[in-house]
Design a protein around this motif. Structure first.
Motif, PDB file in Angstrom:
ATOM      1  N   GLU A 168      53.516  67.985  -7.404  1.00 18.35           N
ATOM      2  CA  GLU A 168      52.367  67.928  -6.480  1.00 18.35           C
ATOM      3  C   GLU A 168      52.770  68.308  -5.058  1.00 18.35           C
ATOM      4  O   GLU A 168      52.109  69.122  -4.413  1.00 18.35           O
ATOM      5  N   ASP A 169      53.844  67.716  -4.559  1.00 18.98           N
ATOM      6  CA  ASP A 169      54.276  68.008  -3.187  1.00 18.98           C
ATOM      7  C   ASP A 169      54.719  69.464  -3.064  1.00 18.98           C
ATOM      8  O   ASP A 169      54.452  70.118  -2.047  1.00 18.98           O
ATOM      9  N   ALA A 170      55.396  69.963  -4.081  1.00 22.07           N
ATOM     10  CA  ALA A 170      55.857  71.346  -4.046  1.00 22.07           C
ATOM     11  C   ALA A 170      54.675  72.312  -4.053  1.00 22.07           C
ATOM     12  O   ALA A 170      54.712  73.358  -3.395  1.00 22.07           O
ATOM     13  N   VAL A 171      53.625  71.963  -4.777  1.00 23.20           N
ATOM     14  CA  VAL A 171      52.440  72.819  -4.813  1.00 23.20           C
ATOM     15  C   VAL A 171      51.751  72.806  -3.454  1.00 23.20           C
ATOM     16  O   VAL A 171      51.289  73.854  -2.974  1.00 23.20           O
ATOM     17  N   ARG A 172      51.697  71.664  -2.806  1.00 20.06           N
ATOM     18  CA  ARG A 172      51.141  71.615  -1.444  1.00 20.06           C
ATOM     19  C   ARG A 172      51.967  72.491  -0.504  1.00 20.06           C
ATOM     20  O   ARG A 172      51.435  73.206   0.341  1.00 20.06           O
ATOM     21  N   GLN A 173      53.266  72.424  -0.655  1.00 16.37           N
ATOM     22  CA  GLN A 173      54.149  73.254   0.169  1.00 16.37           C
ATOM     23  C   GLN A 173      53.909  74.732  -0.117  1.00 16.37           C
ATOM     24  O   GLN A 173      53.917  75.566   0.795  1.00 16.37           O
ATOM     25  N   ALA A 174      53.694  75.065  -1.358  1.00 14.85           N
ATOM     26  CA  ALA A 174      53.433  76.459  -1.724  1.00 14.85           C
ATOM     27  C   ALA A 174      52.147  76.948  -1.071  1.00 14.85           C
ATOM     28  O   ALA A 174      52.084  78.080  -0.575  1.00 14.85           O
ATOM     29  N   GLU A 175      51.135  76.104  -1.048  1.00 14.32           N
ATOM     30  CA  GLU A 175      49.881  76.496  -0.392  1.00 14.32           C
ATOM     31  C   GLU A 175      50.131  76.788   1.087  1.00 14.32           C
ATOM     32  O   GLU A 175      49.629  77.768   1.634  1.00 14.32           O
ATOM     33  N   LEU A 176      50.942  75.944   1.720  1.00 11.71           N
ATOM     34  CA  LEU A 176      51.187  76.096   3.155  1.00 11.71           C
ATOM     35  C   LEU A 176      52.062  77.306   3.478  1.00 11.71           C
ATOM     36  O   LEU A 176      51.922  77.901   4.544  1.00 11.71           O
ATOM     37  N   THR A 177      52.959  77.648   2.564  1.00 13.47           N
ATOM     38  CA  THR A 177      53.945  78.676   2.891  1.00 13.47           C
ATOM     39  C   THR A 177      53.661  80.028   2.251  1.00 13.47           C
ATOM     40  O   THR A 177      54.341  81.001   2.577  1.00 13.47           O
ATOM     41  N   CYS A 178      52.704  80.116   1.383  1.00 12.63           N
ATOM     42  CA  CYS A 178      52.376  81.412   0.760  1.00 12.63           C
ATOM     43  C   CYS A 178      52.040  82.419   1.865  1.00 12.63           C
ATOM     44  O   CYS A 178      51.122  82.192   2.652  1.00 12.63           O
ATOM     45  N   PRO A 179      52.762  83.520   1.942  1.00 10.33           N
ATOM     46  CA  PRO A 179      52.531  84.467   3.033  1.00 10.33           C
ATOM     47  C   PRO A 179      51.192  85.183   2.953  1.00 10.33           C
ATOM     48  O   PRO A 179      50.742  85.761   3.939  1.00 10.33           O
ATOM     49  N   ALA A 180      50.550  85.122   1.806  1.00  9.74           N
ATOM     50  CA  ALA A 180      49.271  85.797   1.633  1.00  9.74           C
ATOM     51  C   ALA A 180      48.090  84.812   1.640  1.00  9.74           C
ATOM     52  O   ALA A 180      46.951  85.224   1.476  1.00  9.74           O
ATOM     53  N   ALA A 181      48.394  83.537   1.823  1.00  9.07           N
ATOM     54  CA  ALA A 181      47.352  82.504   1.741  1.00  9.07           C
ATOM     55  C   ALA A 181      46.533  82.655   0.465  1.00  9.07           C
ATOM     56  O   ALA A 181      45.309  82.536   0.464  1.00  9.07           O
ATOM     57  N   ALA A 182      47.240  82.924  -0.620  1.00  9.83           N
ATOM     58  CA  ALA A 182      46.586  83.190  -1.902  1.00  9.83           C
ATOM     59  C   ALA A 182      46.377  81.935  -2.737  1.00  9.83           C
ATOM     60  O   ALA A 182      45.654  81.979  -3.730  1.00  9.83           O
ATOM     61  N   ILE A 183      47.017  80.844  -2.344  1.00 12.63           N
ATOM     62  CA  ILE A 183      46.940  79.609  -3.128  1.00 12.63           C
ATOM     63  C   ILE A 183      45.975  78.652  -2.458  1.00 12.63           C
ATOM     64  O   ILE A 183      46.090  78.390  -1.255  1.00 12.63           O
ATOM     65  N   ARG A 184      45.041  78.142  -3.215  1.00 13.66           N
ATOM     66  CA  ARG A 184      44.066  77.180  -2.696  1.00 13.66           C
ATOM     67  C   ARG A 184      44.098  75.927  -3.559  1.00 13.66           C
ATOM     68  O   ARG A 184      44.144  76.002  -4.790  1.00 13.66           O
ATOM     69  N   LEU A 185      44.052  74.779  -2.891  1.00  8.88           N
ATOM     70  CA  LEU A 185      44.024  73.487  -3.583  1.00  8.88           C
ATOM     71  C   LEU A 185      42.727  72.790  -3.274  1.00  8.88           C
ATOM     72  O   LEU A 185      42.252  72.825  -2.139  1.00  8.88           O
ATOM     73  N   THR A 186      42.169  72.150  -4.264  1.00  8.77           N
ATOM     74  CA  THR A 186      40.975  71.346  -4.063  1.00  8.77           C
ATOM     75  C   THR A 186      41.178  69.989  -4.710  1.00  8.77           C
ATOM     76  O   THR A 186      41.942  69.863  -5.670  1.00  8.77           O
TER      77      THR A 186
END
Ligand code: SF4
Length: 65
Positions: free
Chosen positions: A45-63
């Motif tokens: 979960e924490d790693a996925v939140r980090q991925a959302e924040l660091t994705c250079p394309a802002a391609a990951i969205r969490l809801t």
């Protein structure tokens, strides 16, 4: 927590896969993100939140939580 990934925006950096390899993968041909599940893998979960924040394309969205 639900995850969506916009493959059209993804620039195939692989950051998300390095952070959460149980949740994200990359297409073998294009390198773009492949969601292994619509939710984080156990313990990621924490790693996925980090991925959302660091994705250079802002391609990951969490809801959700
Ligand atoms: S971090 Fe973003 S740009 Fe990089 S592979 Fe994942 S979704 Fe694509």
């Amino acid at each position: 927590m639900k995850i969506t990934a916009d493959t059209a925006s993804c620039v195939a950096s692989g950051q998300c896969v390095l952070l959460a390899p149980g949740t994200f993968d990359q297409d073998e041909e294009t390198g773009t993100v492949v969601l292994l599940s619509g939710e984080p893998a156990a313990g990621e979960e924490d790693a996925v939140r980090q991925a959302e924040l660091t994705c250079p394309a802002a391609a990951i969205r969490l809801t959700g939580d």
